[in-house]
Each structure stands twice: as C-alpha cells, then as structure tokens.
Motif scaffolding. Structure first.
Motif, PDB file in Angstrom:
ATOM      1  N   TYR A  88      31.818  35.979 -32.890  1.00  0.00           N
ATOM      2  CA  TYR A  88      32.886  35.360 -33.893  1.00  0.00           C
ATOM      3  C   TYR A  88      33.653  36.335 -34.412  1.00  0.00           C
ATOM      4  O   TYR A  88      35.007  35.802 -34.609  1.00  0.00           O
ATOM      5  N   LEU A  89      33.615  37.486 -34.759  1.00  0.00           N
ATOM      6  CA  LEU A  89      34.472  38.406 -35.302  1.00  0.00           C
ATOM      7  C   LEU A  89      35.548  38.808 -34.304  1.00  0.00           C
ATOM      8  O   LEU A  89      36.758  38.935 -34.611  1.00  0.00           O
ATOM      9  N   VAL A  90      35.103  38.710 -32.940  1.00  0.00           N
ATOM     10  CA  VAL A  90      36.242  39.081 -31.996  1.00  0.00           C
ATOM     11  C   VAL A  90      37.337  37.823 -32.025  1.00  0.00           C
ATOM     12  O   VAL A  90      38.541  37.951 -31.741  1.00  0.00           O
ATOM     13  N   THR A  91      36.665  36.709 -32.138  1.00  0.00           N
ATOM     14  CA  THR A  91      37.567  35.690 -32.222  1.00  0.00           C
ATOM     15  C   THR A  91      38.498  35.499 -33.376  1.00  0.00           C
ATOM     16  O   THR A  91      39.514  35.202 -33.242  1.00  0.00           O
ATOM     17  N   ALA A  92      37.886  35.732 -34.518  1.00  0.00           N
ATOM     18  CA  ALA A  92      38.815  35.878 -35.882  1.00  0.00           C
ATOM     19  C   ALA A  92      39.849  36.966 -35.418  1.00  0.00           C
ATOM     20  O   ALA A  92      40.882  36.744 -35.928  1.00  0.00           O
ATOM     21  N   ALA A  93      39.402  38.118 -35.192  1.00  0.00           N
ATOM     22  CA  ALA A  93      40.615  39.273 -34.619  1.00  0.00           C
ATOM     23  C   ALA A  93      41.395  38.820 -33.709  1.00  0.00           C
ATOM     24  O   ALA A  93      42.766  38.815 -34.163  1.00  0.00           O
ATOM     25  N   ALA A  94      41.027  37.968 -32.809  1.00  0.00           N
ATOM     26  CA  ALA A  94      42.223  37.559 -31.942  1.00  0.00           C
ATOM     27  C   ALA A  94      42.980  36.392 -32.344  1.00  0.00           C
ATOM     28  O   ALA A  94      44.260  36.283 -32.112  1.00  0.00           O
ATOM     29  N   THR A  95      42.478  35.431 -33.127  1.00  0.00           N
ATOM     30  CA  THR A  95      43.321  34.324 -33.699  1.00  0.00           C
ATOM     31  C   THR A  95      44.239  34.865 -34.908  1.00  0.00           C
ATOM     32  O   THR A  95      45.460  34.731 -34.928  1.00  0.00           O
ATOM     33  N   THR A  96      43.901  35.880 -35.758  1.00  0.00           N
ATOM     34  CA  THR A  96      44.973  36.657 -36.499  1.00  0.00           C
ATOM     35  C   THR A  96      45.977  37.438 -35.824  1.00  0.00           C
ATOM     36  O   THR A  96      47.313  37.244 -36.083  1.00  0.00           O
ATOM     37  N   ALA A  97      45.583  38.371 -34.853  1.00  0.00           N
ATOM     38  CA  ALA A  97      46.624  39.097 -34.007  1.00  0.00           C
ATOM     39  C   ALA A  97      47.521  37.895 -33.310  1.00  0.00           C
ATOM     40  O   ALA A  97      48.670  38.158 -33.400  1.00  0.00           O
ATOM     41  N   ALA A  98      46.987  36.862 -32.689  1.00  0.00           N
ATOM     42  CA  ALA A  98      47.859  36.001 -31.933  1.00  0.00           C
ATOM     43  C   ALA A  98      49.047  35.349 -32.874  1.00  0.00           C
ATOM     44  O   ALA A  98      50.025  34.963 -32.576  1.00  0.00           O
ATOM     45  N   GLY A  99      48.375  34.846 -34.212  1.00  0.00           N
ATOM     46  CA  GLY A  99      49.339  34.083 -34.999  1.00  0.00           C
ATOM     47  C   GLY A  99      50.324  34.735 -35.563  1.00  0.00           C
ATOM     48  O   GLY A  99      51.563  34.532 -35.888  1.00  0.00           O
ATOM     49  N   TRP A 100      49.895  36.389 -35.809  1.00  0.00           N
ATOM     50  CA  TRP A 100      51.202  37.481 -36.427  1.00  0.00           C
ATOM     51  C   TRP A 100      52.106  37.557 -35.235  1.00  0.00           C
ATOM     52  O   TRP A 100      53.357  37.459 -35.553  1.00  0.00           O
ATOM     53  N   LEU A 101      51.577  37.935 -34.052  1.00  0.00           N
ATOM     54  CA  LEU A 101      52.466  38.065 -32.868  1.00  0.00           C
ATOM     55  C   LEU A 101      53.265  36.770 -32.493  1.00  0.00           C
ATOM     56  O   LEU A 101      54.586  36.800 -32.244  1.00  0.00           O
ATOM     57  N   SER A 102      53.085  35.592 -32.732  1.00  0.00           N
ATOM     58  CA  SER A 102      53.350  34.492 -32.231  1.00  0.00           C
ATOM     59  C   SER A 102      54.799  34.422 -33.369  1.00  0.00           C
ATOM     60  O   SER A 102      55.865  33.905 -32.965  1.00  0.00           O
ATOM     61  N   ASP A 103      54.121  34.313 -34.791  1.00  0.00           N
ATOM     62  CA  ASP A 103      55.434  34.323 -35.686  1.00  0.00           C
ATOM     63  C   ASP A 103      56.372  35.265 -35.394  1.00  0.00           C
ATOM     64  O   ASP A 103      57.715  35.018 -35.739  1.00  0.00           O
ATOM     65  N   ALA A 118      60.590  34.659 -34.880  1.00  0.00           N
ATOM     66  CA  ALA A 118      61.382  35.217 -35.771  1.00  0.00           C
ATOM     67  C   ALA A 118      62.315  35.892 -35.092  1.00  0.00           C
ATOM     68  O   ALA A 118      63.667  36.175 -35.300  1.00  0.00           O
ATOM     69  N   ALA A 119      61.999  36.574 -33.961  1.00  0.00           N
ATOM     70  CA  ALA A 119      62.935  37.272 -33.206  1.00  0.00           C
ATOM     71  C   ALA A 119      63.859  36.608 -32.161  1.00  0.00           C
ATOM     72  O   ALA A 119      64.634  36.842 -31.257  1.00  0.00           O
ATOM     73  N   GLY A 120      63.510  35.117 -32.182  1.00  0.00           N
ATOM     74  CA  GLY A 120      64.446  34.380 -31.257  1.00  0.00           C
ATOM     75  C   GLY A 120      63.635  33.679 -30.342  1.00  0.00           C
ATOM     76  O   GLY A 120      64.467  32.768 -29.439  1.00  0.00           O
ATOM     77  N   SER A 121      62.571  33.972 -29.878  1.00  0.00           N
ATOM     78  CA  SER A 121      61.675  32.726 -28.826  1.00  0.00           C
ATOM     79  C   SER A 121      61.743  31.357 -29.504  1.00  0.00           C
ATOM     80  O   SER A 121      61.507  31.237 -30.651  1.00  0.00           O
ATOM     81  N   ALA A 122      61.790  30.413 -28.314  1.00  0.00           N
ATOM     82  CA  ALA A 122      61.842  29.112 -28.921  1.00  0.00           C
ATOM     83  C   ALA A 122      60.327  28.830 -29.351  1.00  0.00           C
ATOM     84  O   ALA A 122      59.267  28.925 -28.714  1.00  0.00           O
ATOM     85  N   PRO A 123      60.283  28.053 -30.560  1.00  0.00           N
ATOM     86  CA  PRO A 123      58.649  27.905 -31.124  1.00  0.00           C
ATOM     87  C   PRO A 123      58.016  27.133 -30.037  1.00  0.00           C
ATOM     88  O   PRO A 123      56.735  27.206 -29.941  1.00  0.00           O
ATOM     89  N   SER A 124      58.487  25.891 -29.628  1.00  0.00           N
ATOM     90  CA  SER A 124      57.758  25.268 -28.451  1.00  0.00           C
ATOM     91  C   SER A 124      57.244  26.162 -27.250  1.00  0.00           C
ATOM     92  O   SER A 124      55.957  25.909 -27.123  1.00  0.00           O
ATOM     93  N   ARG A 125      57.975  26.952 -26.769  1.00  0.00           N
ATOM     94  CA  ARG A 125      57.425  27.814 -25.681  1.00  0.00           C
ATOM     95  C   ARG A 125      56.325  28.887 -26.390  1.00  0.00           C
ATOM     96  O   ARG A 125      55.066  28.989 -25.741  1.00  0.00           O
ATOM     97  N   VAL A 126      56.419  29.290 -27.401  1.00  0.00           N
ATOM     98  CA  VAL A 126      55.415  30.144 -28.017  1.00  0.00           C
ATOM     99  C   VAL A 126      54.069  29.449 -28.349  1.00  0.00           C
ATOM    100  O   VAL A 126      52.948  30.029 -27.930  1.00  0.00           O
ATOM    101  N   ARG A 127      54.281  28.391 -29.045  1.00  0.00           N
ATOM    102  CA  ARG A 127      52.842  27.751 -29.388  1.00  0.00           C
ATOM    103  C   ARG A 127      52.252  27.166 -28.158  1.00  0.00           C
ATOM    104  O   ARG A 127      50.934  27.268 -28.204  1.00  0.00           O
ATOM    105  N   LYS A 128      53.055  26.671 -27.057  1.00  0.00           N
ATOM    106  CA  LYS A 128      52.290  26.114 -26.309  1.00  0.00           C
ATOM    107  C   LYS A 128      51.756  27.196 -25.300  1.00  0.00           C
ATOM    108  O   LYS A 128      50.823  26.856 -24.541  1.00  0.00           O
ATOM    109  N   THR A 129      52.216  28.283 -25.065  1.00  0.00           N
ATOM    110  CA  THR A 129      51.671  29.322 -24.294  1.00  0.00           C
ATOM    111  C   THR A 129      50.508  29.834 -25.022  1.00  0.00           C
ATOM    112  O   THR A 129      49.391  30.067 -24.216  1.00  0.00           O
ATOM    113  N   CYS A 130      50.457  29.974 -26.305  1.00  0.00           N
ATOM    114  CA  CYS A 130      49.192  30.263 -26.964  1.00  0.00           C
ATOM    115  C   CYS A 130      47.991  29.405 -26.682  1.00  0.00           C
ATOM    116  O   CYS A 130      46.838  29.597 -26.364  1.00  0.00           O
TER     117      CYS A 130
END
Length: 416
Positions: free
Chosen positions: A267-282, A286-298
C-alpha cells in the motif's frame, strides 16, 4: 480570521493558503480512516473465518456487502451535498461509519456482521461527493491536482497503516479490540473538523442553479468512459484490498506479522507512486504538455502495466513474486493519480459533485463484484491463479477504455 474560501483569494497565485492546507490535511486523514475502516475486516479474515466457521464463499459475501450500500448510496450522497451543508454531511457520515466500526467488535454472528458492513457503507458513501464538492468550491483550479493526489495517497496509506498495525495488534490481542478502539478513537477527528472546516459556500455553490442534471451528464460518452474505466481500476484495487491479506497468509503461508509488513509495504508503494505521478503530471502540464495526453497516459499505462500482477501467483519464488506485486501496485498508483483529475476537468465545478456520485456509484460496484467473484473462484478452483487472472483481465479492459474510448479530456460545454 479568514474563511478558507476567503483565504484562497488573498493568497499569492502560486501558493495554497494555510487555511486550505488545514482543510486538505483533515480530508486526507478522513479518507485514510475511511479506508482503514472498510479494509480492516479483510485483515481479520484469517482469524474471523476460524472463529465464526464461515466458508470462502461466505467470506467473499461478507467482504463485498459493504459495497452494496456504499455504491447504491453514492447518488443519494451526491444529492445531499448539493442540498445541505457539505461540512455537516461529511461529519454525519464520519460519525456513522465510526460507530459501525466500533460496534463490529461486539458482534458474534455472520448475519449481524453483514448488517454492520451495510451501515458502514452508508456512512462512507458521503466521502467522495463531499471531497469533490469541497475541492471544486474552495480550491483553485491550479491546486486541485495536488489535492486529489494527496487524498488518493490517503486511500493507500490508510490500508498500509491498518494492515501493519491491525495485523500486529490482532496477532497479539485478537481482532475484536482493534475494531472497538479504532471506531471510538477515530471520533477525535470530528471536533478538529468543526474547528477547521471551510467556511462560506464556495465558488461552485454560487452557481448551483445553473448546474446540469444527471440526464445531462449521462448523455456524454466521456461520462460512460470514466464510469467504465474507473470500475476496472476499482476491481483491481478492491481485489487487493479485500483478498491480499488472506492470500499472503493462506496461499503463501506468511504469518500474521509477516502479512502485516508485506501488505502495508504494498500500500505504501502505491501511495508513493500516486503522489509522484500526480506531481509529475502537473509539472508536465505546467510545462506545456497537453492535459489530455498526460492524464490518459497515466490512466492507460497505469492499468495496462498493472496486469503483471498475474505473475504474482504464477511464480513460485517468493521474492520475485513480491517484486511483481509491488510493481503492479506502483502501476495502479500511476493510474490513480489522474482518474479523478480527468473527471473534474470534464465536469467542471458545476457538475463535479453529481458526476462524482454517478461515477463512484458505477465504479464501486466493483467492490461488490471483486470480493464475491474472487471468493467464488477460489472456492471453485481451490487456488488463487484464476482470481488473479480475472483481476488482470479487468485492468487491461480499463486501460483500453481510457486509451481508446475516452476521447479528448477537456471541459464539457454544458447547455445554458
């Protein structure tokens, strides 16, 4: 003292005001308790099964019963948070589910355990509609990604803490005291909530009369894609949440203490991956990637790669099996970082509450299906391989839905 909503307008544009950090912290704590309470019965399953002499099929029925009411009351809860003060709705739900948890420790029959799990589901059904209402009404757009990721991390840290502490305490004192202490001790959250809860109606509430109805939401293909994709993700997660402790003890022959440590690590590994992926996707957006591509990739990659969980039961070597389990959990965490962000982008503040209730209703039918189907498969085959295969297949279906069925992730233009 400023209200949380007032503070959000006075803080610097790039910073989340302190009042909202307090609100967010309490929401994360509440969802962690929420998931401890719904998952604690699976931790007690090896002990409870022997004490009450119930079959694997009955155990699957018991583990799934929570979701009968949790799922069906989602739409009701969505209406409640739009109709009444969301702060009081979440407090009432919290009180109800804590009382049900405490009462479970005094029950001695299978039938009454089912009843209390149904009550627990009613209480916990208010959580996500309330979270969406609060985030949409009080949190600025550019902070909702982090807020959602932290709440989702709470859903993983809760089971991690519950599995570790619950497994160790149950091994020493039995399962009944754990339920009583957890239910009564959780009530400390309530006075803290009434002290720090957000004040004011929030941005979404000011235009409540313009909000689209349920029929308006159901007319959009994207809504059905989020419903179906989330159902598939939830099937995978609830399979782990309800049956992983039993699998580790009965199939892999770990002790209760070993199960507690390994289960909490997953469960802790899942939590760490969730937090890291959420931060990286944001950051990517912010750097200009299309939100649709980022969210659907995740979401697509996360569920697709999670299918490696099939190897957990197929590989005899314990170390290799556990590595695959952790990788599958991390992959699910990548998915979990974005699926609610997709919904909130599509729905917007006006429809976020109702869309969330509808989506959570459909998605949490997986909480009924996964434990019951797993119990039936294990009872019929005498092994876990085919139960893991079903879970992997459902995860793959979810990846296909998010990748090919969802379409562009952009705000829906609601008719005036």
């Amino acid at each position: 003292m400023f209200s949380a909503s007032e503070a959000s307008t006075k803080a610097a544009p790039g910073r989340l005001p302190g009042a909202l950090w307090g609100v967010l912290a309490l929401l994360v704590i509440s969802v962690a308790i929420n998931y401890i309470d719904r998952g604690n019965l699976s931790i007690a399953a090896p002990l409870l099964k022997e004490e009450l002499r119930i079959s694997p099929a009955q155990l699957g029925l018991l583990l799934s019963s929570f979701f009968w009411t949790y799922s069906t009351f989602q739409i009701v809860s969505g209406w409640l948070v739009d109709r009444f003060d969301v702060n009081r709705v979440i407090a009432a739900g919290f009180l109800l589910w804590s009382a049900a948890t405490a009462a479970t420790g005094w029950i001695h029959s299978f039938e009454m355990l089912v009843v209390l799990r149904l009550v627990l589901g009613i209480g916990e059904s208010v959580a996500y509609p309330c979270y969406s209402k609060i985030l949409a009404g009080h949190f600025p757009e550019h902070h909702r990604g982090l807020a959602n990721s932290l709440i989702d991390a709470g859903t993983k840290c809760g089971p991690a803490l519950g599995t570790l502490a619950g497994g160790l305490l149950m091994a020493r004192f039995g399962w009944r005291p754990f339920f009583v202490i957890l239910g009564l001790g959780s009530l400390v959250w309530l006075p803290l909530w009434f002290r720090w809860m957000p004040r004011g109606q929030g941005a979404a509430a000011r235009r409540a009369a313009d909000a689209p109805g349920i029929s308006d939401i159901l007319r959009h293909r994207a809504a059905w894609a989020t419903f179906g994709g989330h159902f598939c993700g939830n099937y995978f997660w609830y399979f782990l949440l309800t049956w992983l402790p039993f699998y580790l003890v009965r199939e892999r022959h770990f002790s209760m203490r070993e199960m507690a440590s390994l289960g909490s690590l997953a469960y802790l590994v899942t939590a760490a991956a969730t937090t890291a992926a959420g931060w990286l996707s944001d950051r990517a957006i912010a750097a200009g990637s299309a939100p649709s591509r980022v969210r659907k990739t995740c979401t697509g990659f996360g569920l697709g790669f999670a299918t490696i969980i099939l190897g957990v039961t197929a590989i005899p070597n314990e170390t290799a099996s556990l590595v695959l389990l952790l990788l599958a959990c991390a992959s699910y965490g990548v998915f979990a970082s974005s699926h609610w962000a997709i919904t909130q982008t599509l729905a917007g503040p006006l429809a976020a509450g109702k869309w969330t209730g509808l989506q959570n209703f459909v998605a949490n039918l997986a909480g009924v299906a996964a434990p019951a189907i797993t119990g039936f498969v294990v009872d019929s085959t005498g092994q876990f391989f085919w139960a893991f295969a079903v879970s992997a297949g459902v995860a793959l279906a979810g990846a296909i839905i998010y990748t090919f069925g969802l379409g562009k992730v952009a705000p829906v233009e609601w008719a005036e």
